[in-house]
Motif scaffolding. Structure first.
Motif, PDB file in Angstrom:
ATOM      1  N   THR A 131      -6.854  -0.652  -2.082  1.00 36.61           N
ATOM      2  CA  THR A 131      -5.110  -1.372  -2.770  1.00 36.61           C
ATOM      3  C   THR A 131      -5.505  -0.840  -4.158  1.00 36.61           C
ATOM      4  OG1 THR A 131      -3.934  -3.146  -1.781  1.00 36.61           O
ATOM      5  CG2 THR A 131      -3.958  -3.151  -4.861  1.00 36.61           C
ATOM      6  N   ALA A 132      -6.921  -1.715  -4.868  1.00 34.24           N
ATOM      7  CA  ALA A 132      -7.811  -0.804  -5.869  1.00 34.24           C
ATOM      8  C   ALA A 132      -7.974  -0.043  -6.540  1.00 34.24           C
ATOM      9  CB  ALA A 132      -9.702  -1.918  -6.569  1.00 34.24           C
ATOM     10  N   LEU A 133      -8.372   1.153  -5.024  1.00 34.44           N
ATOM     11  CA  LEU A 133      -8.546   2.606  -5.004  1.00 34.44           C
ATOM     12  C   LEU A 133      -7.438   3.219  -5.252  1.00 34.44           C
ATOM     13  CD1 LEU A 133     -10.501   5.228  -5.076  1.00 34.44           C
ATOM     14  CD2 LEU A 133      -9.861   5.042  -2.702  1.00 34.44           C
ATOM     15  N   LEU A 134      -6.258   3.058  -4.879  1.00 31.42           N
ATOM     16  CA  LEU A 134      -5.575   3.486  -5.587  1.00 31.42           C
ATOM     17  C   LEU A 134      -4.924   3.247  -7.210  1.00 31.42           C
ATOM     18  CD1 LEU A 134      -3.141   2.889  -2.168  1.00 31.42           C
ATOM     19  CD2 LEU A 134      -4.744   5.114  -3.152  1.00 31.42           C
ATOM     20  N   GLU A 135      -4.765   2.331  -7.662  1.00 33.28           N
ATOM     21  CA  GLU A 135      -4.175   1.555  -8.475  1.00 33.28           C
ATOM     22  C   GLU A 135      -5.222   2.721  -9.752  1.00 33.28           C
ATOM     23  OE1 GLU A 135      -3.045  -3.170  -7.553  1.00 33.28           O
ATOM     24  OE2 GLU A 135      -4.607  -2.471  -8.562  1.00 33.28           O
ATOM     25  N   SER A 136      -6.352   2.729  -8.805  1.00 29.89           N
ATOM     26  CA  SER A 136      -7.423   3.200 -10.352  1.00 29.89           C
ATOM     27  C   SER A 136      -7.657   4.966 -10.503  1.00 29.89           C
ATOM     28  CB  SER A 136      -8.528   3.114  -9.600  1.00 29.89           C
ATOM     29  OG  SER A 136      -9.499   3.939 -10.957  1.00 29.89           O
ATOM     30  N   PHE A 137      -6.582   5.479  -9.333  1.00 32.53           N
ATOM     31  CA  PHE A 137      -6.269   6.806  -9.101  1.00 32.53           C
ATOM     32  C   PHE A 137      -4.766   7.392  -9.602  1.00 32.53           C
ATOM     33  CE2 PHE A 137     -10.766   7.069  -7.321  1.00 32.53           C
ATOM     34  CZ  PHE A 137     -10.994   8.574  -8.294  1.00 32.53           C
ATOM     35  N   SER A 138      -4.175   6.467  -9.656  1.00 33.03           N
ATOM     36  CA  SER A 138      -2.267   6.784  -9.876  1.00 33.03           C
ATOM     37  C   SER A 138      -1.785   7.269 -10.950  1.00 33.03           C
ATOM     38  CB  SER A 138      -1.477   5.272  -9.786  1.00 33.03           C
ATOM     39  OG  SER A 138      -1.588   4.924  -8.511  1.00 33.03           O
ATOM     40  N   VAL A 139      -2.524   8.421 -11.408  1.00 33.13           N
ATOM     41  CA  VAL A 139      -2.923   9.284 -12.593  1.00 33.13           C
ATOM     42  C   VAL A 139      -1.789  10.607 -12.708  1.00 33.13           C
ATOM     43  CG1 VAL A 139      -4.178  10.309 -14.236  1.00 33.13           C
ATOM     44  CG2 VAL A 139      -4.987   8.818 -12.669  1.00 33.13           C
ATOM     45  N   ASN A 140      -0.877  10.853 -13.317  1.00 36.29           N
ATOM     46  CA  ASN A 140      -0.382  11.674 -13.609  1.00 36.29           C
ATOM     47  C   ASN A 140      -1.325  13.047 -14.020  1.00 36.29           C
ATOM     48  OD1 ASN A 140       1.258  14.250 -15.057  1.00 36.29           O
ATOM     49  ND2 ASN A 140       2.812  12.767 -15.542  1.00 36.29           N
ATOM     50  N   MET A 141      -1.223  13.867 -12.853  1.00 38.69           N
ATOM     51  CA  MET A 141      -2.494  15.132 -13.440  1.00 38.69           C
ATOM     52  C   MET A 141      -1.870  16.190 -14.100  1.00 38.69           C
ATOM     53  SD  MET A 141      -4.849  13.964 -11.659  1.00 38.69           S
ATOM     54  CE  MET A 141      -5.239  15.876 -11.180  1.00 38.69           C
ATOM     55  N   ALA A 142      -0.439  16.555 -14.622  1.00 39.77           N
ATOM     56  CA  ALA A 142       0.580  17.173 -15.552  1.00 39.77           C
ATOM     57  C   ALA A 142      -0.708  18.159 -16.492  1.00 39.77           C
ATOM     58  CB  ALA A 142       1.518  17.025 -16.247  1.00 39.77           C
ATOM     59  N   ALA A 143      -1.610  17.206 -17.168  1.00 38.98           N
ATOM     60  CA  ALA A 143      -1.978  18.210 -17.804  1.00 38.98           C
ATOM     61  C   ALA A 143      -2.986  18.756 -17.532  1.00 38.98           C
ATOM     62  CB  ALA A 143      -2.950  17.385 -19.041  1.00 38.98           C
TER      63      ALA A 143
ATOM     64  N   ILE B  54       1.174  -0.971  -0.251  1.00 40.87           N
ATOM     65  CA  ILE B  54       0.152   0.055   0.005  1.00 40.87           C
ATOM     66  C   ILE B  54       0.739   0.774  -0.363  1.00 40.87           C
ATOM     67  CG2 ILE B  54      -1.411   1.385   1.180  1.00 40.87           C
ATOM     68  CD1 ILE B  54      -2.793  -0.983  -0.516  1.00 40.87           C
ATOM     69  N   LYS B  55       2.013   1.280   0.203  1.00 45.23           N
ATOM     70  CA  LYS B  55       2.610   2.168   0.790  1.00 45.23           C
ATOM     71  C   LYS B  55       3.038   2.333  -0.559  1.00 45.23           C
ATOM     72  CE  LYS B  55       4.397   2.328   5.342  1.00 45.23           C
ATOM     73  NZ  LYS B  55       5.548   2.392   6.975  1.00 45.23           N
ATOM     74  N   SER B  56       3.819   2.029  -1.466  1.00 43.79           N
ATOM     75  CA  SER B  56       4.657   1.172  -2.377  1.00 43.79           C
ATOM     76  C   SER B  56       4.024   2.498  -3.922  1.00 43.79           C
ATOM     77  CB  SER B  56       4.282   0.464  -2.955  1.00 43.79           C
ATOM     78  OG  SER B  56       4.842   0.380  -4.870  1.00 43.79           O
ATOM     79  N   LEU B  57       2.045   1.976  -3.377  1.00 44.19           N
ATOM     80  CA  LEU B  57       0.906   2.689  -4.171  1.00 44.19           C
ATOM     81  C   LEU B  57       1.239   4.078  -3.835  1.00 44.19           C
ATOM     82  CD1 LEU B  57      -1.789  -0.141  -4.171  1.00 44.19           C
ATOM     83  CD2 LEU B  57      -0.628   1.015  -5.859  1.00 44.19           C
ATOM     84  N   MET B  58       0.896   4.229  -2.304  1.00 43.74           N
ATOM     85  CA  MET B  58       0.690   5.903  -1.968  1.00 43.74           C
ATOM     86  C   MET B  58       1.775   6.515  -2.864  1.00 43.74           C
ATOM     87  SD  MET B  58      -0.547   4.997   1.530  1.00 43.74           S
ATOM     88  CE  MET B  58       0.172   6.617   1.997  1.00 43.74           C
ATOM     89  N   ASP B  59       2.912   5.900  -3.355  1.00 38.81           N
ATOM     90  CA  ASP B  59       4.113   6.567  -4.514  1.00 38.81           C
ATOM     91  C   ASP B  59       3.683   8.187  -5.131  1.00 38.81           C
ATOM     92  OD1 ASP B  59       6.135   6.067  -2.083  1.00 38.81           O
ATOM     93  OD2 ASP B  59       6.678   4.646  -3.638  1.00 38.81           O
ATOM     94  N   ASN B  60       2.398   7.396  -5.342  1.00 38.96           N
ATOM     95  CA  ASN B  60       1.977   7.852  -6.723  1.00 38.96           C
ATOM     96  C   ASN B  60       0.631   9.152  -6.015  1.00 38.96           C
ATOM     97  OD1 ASN B  60       2.523   6.214  -8.667  1.00 38.96           O
ATOM     98  ND2 ASN B  60       1.447   4.826  -7.926  1.00 38.96           N
ATOM     99  N   PHE B  61       0.665   9.190  -5.121  1.00 39.17           N
ATOM    100  CA  PHE B  61      -0.740  10.305  -4.387  1.00 39.17           C
ATOM    101  C   PHE B  61       0.924  11.151  -3.519  1.00 39.17           C
ATOM    102  CE2 PHE B  61      -2.734   6.688  -5.761  1.00 39.17           C
ATOM    103  CZ  PHE B  61      -3.993   7.213  -6.130  1.00 39.17           C
ATOM    104  N   VAL B  62      -0.315  12.053  -3.208  1.00 38.84           N
ATOM    105  CA  VAL B  62       0.830  13.213  -1.405  1.00 38.84           C
ATOM    106  C   VAL B  62      -0.824  12.842  -0.644  1.00 38.84           C
ATOM    107  CG1 VAL B  62       0.575  15.435  -0.813  1.00 38.84           C
ATOM    108  CG2 VAL B  62       1.476  15.171  -3.482  1.00 38.84           C
TER     109      VAL B  62
END
Length: 280
Positions: free
Chosen positions: A122-134, A67-75
């Motif tokens: 896990t499913a939630l974090l995987e789904s929202f691991s998105v680059n928000m740059a645009a 879970i911590k690993s997936l959280m790297d895709n978030f703040v």
């Protein structure tokens, strides 16, 4: 150069803060700044010391290494509702744990109340691991003039482009956000720009198609065809192609693709070709 150095110092201090708190920030303002700097969505966990389910999530979910690993895709930011009453009220937090996923400006993409187990998170974090740059780029421009039709439409399109490739909860969230900005943009379309108004309405039809309502979208499109402005024909035929392709009506999909190709619209042809390749 000074701006770049300043940004690096800010991100560095945030990174140190994250490590010191086992991946969690505690300042909402810092989380927004970091999200905008790194183009990551914000993961918010509203909690309290007296909350039993919150403690269970800390022990059984948030502390797990995958879970911590997936959280790297978030703040990630933890907000104590007793110490942040105003913020909890802003986000209508009435029960905890209350989980939010936000963009860098604090706008809600997803909200959930109650305990979620490891599989659900896990499913939630995987789904929202998105680059928000645009999206963030569009929001930064919109912030300067929120009553600008083009700025609202730009943000709506960025969310729509994200929804095109996303699945599950994130796809639904991006479509909701896209529709919200399209509707806001419609309020400010000048009366002497009917083609722009029509384009926004077509974009909203495309969102509806992306959401799975191709049958009703096609019905509306075919009624509108005689009046479609020439500048919007490529968007029209892309929507038509998408719906027929989704419905596996390859004969009509091929006809729509041919009309789209005749208009030589690179943007929509690329998307159409992506869908074709994906289905092979």
């Amino acid at each position: 150069m000074k701006k770049i150095l300043c940004l690096l110092l800010i991100v560095g201090s945030f990174s140190t803060s994250l490590k010191a708190s086992t991946n969690w920030l505690t300042s909402f303002d810092d989380a927004k700044k970091m999200s905008q700097a790194l183009n990551k969505p914000i993961l918010v966990d509203f909690w309290a010391f007296w909350c039993g389910p919150c403690k269970e999530m800390d022990q059984n979910v948030w502390s797990k290494e995958d879970i911590k690993s997936l959280m790297d895709n978030f703040v990630p930011v933890k907000i104590d509702i007793d110490a942040n009453v105003g913020l909890a009220r802003t986000y209508n937090v009435r029960a905890i744990p209350h989980i939010l996923i936000l963009d860098g400006w604090g706008n809600i993409l997803y909200t959930s109340v109650g305990y979620k187990d490891k599989k659900e998170i896990t499913a939630l974090l995987e789904s929202f691991s998105v680059n928000m740059a645009a999206v963030h780029q569009g929001l930064a421009i919109l912030e300067k003039d929120k009553e600008n039709a083009y700025s609202n439409v730009r943000v709506a399109q960025k969310f729509q482009d994200g929804a095109f490739i996303l699945k599950g909860e994130s796809k639904k969230a991006f479509l909701r956000s896209s529709n919200s900005y399209f509707k806001e943009g419609l309020k400010f379309v000048p009366k002497d720009k009917p083609a722009l108004k029509e384009k926004v309405e077509l974009f909203m039809a495309l969102n509806k198609a992306y959401g799975g309502s191709c049958k009703s979208v096609l019905k509306g499109l075919h009624k509108a065809l005689p009046k479609i402005d020439a500048s919007n024909k490529s968007l029209y035929y892309y929507i038509e192609f998408y719906c027929y392709h989704t419905q596996k009506d390859e004969t009509k999909a091929t006809e729509s693709y041919s009309k789209l190709a005749e208009l030589n619209s690179n943007t929509y042809l690329k998307k159409a070709n992506y869908l074709i390749k994906k289905s092979e």
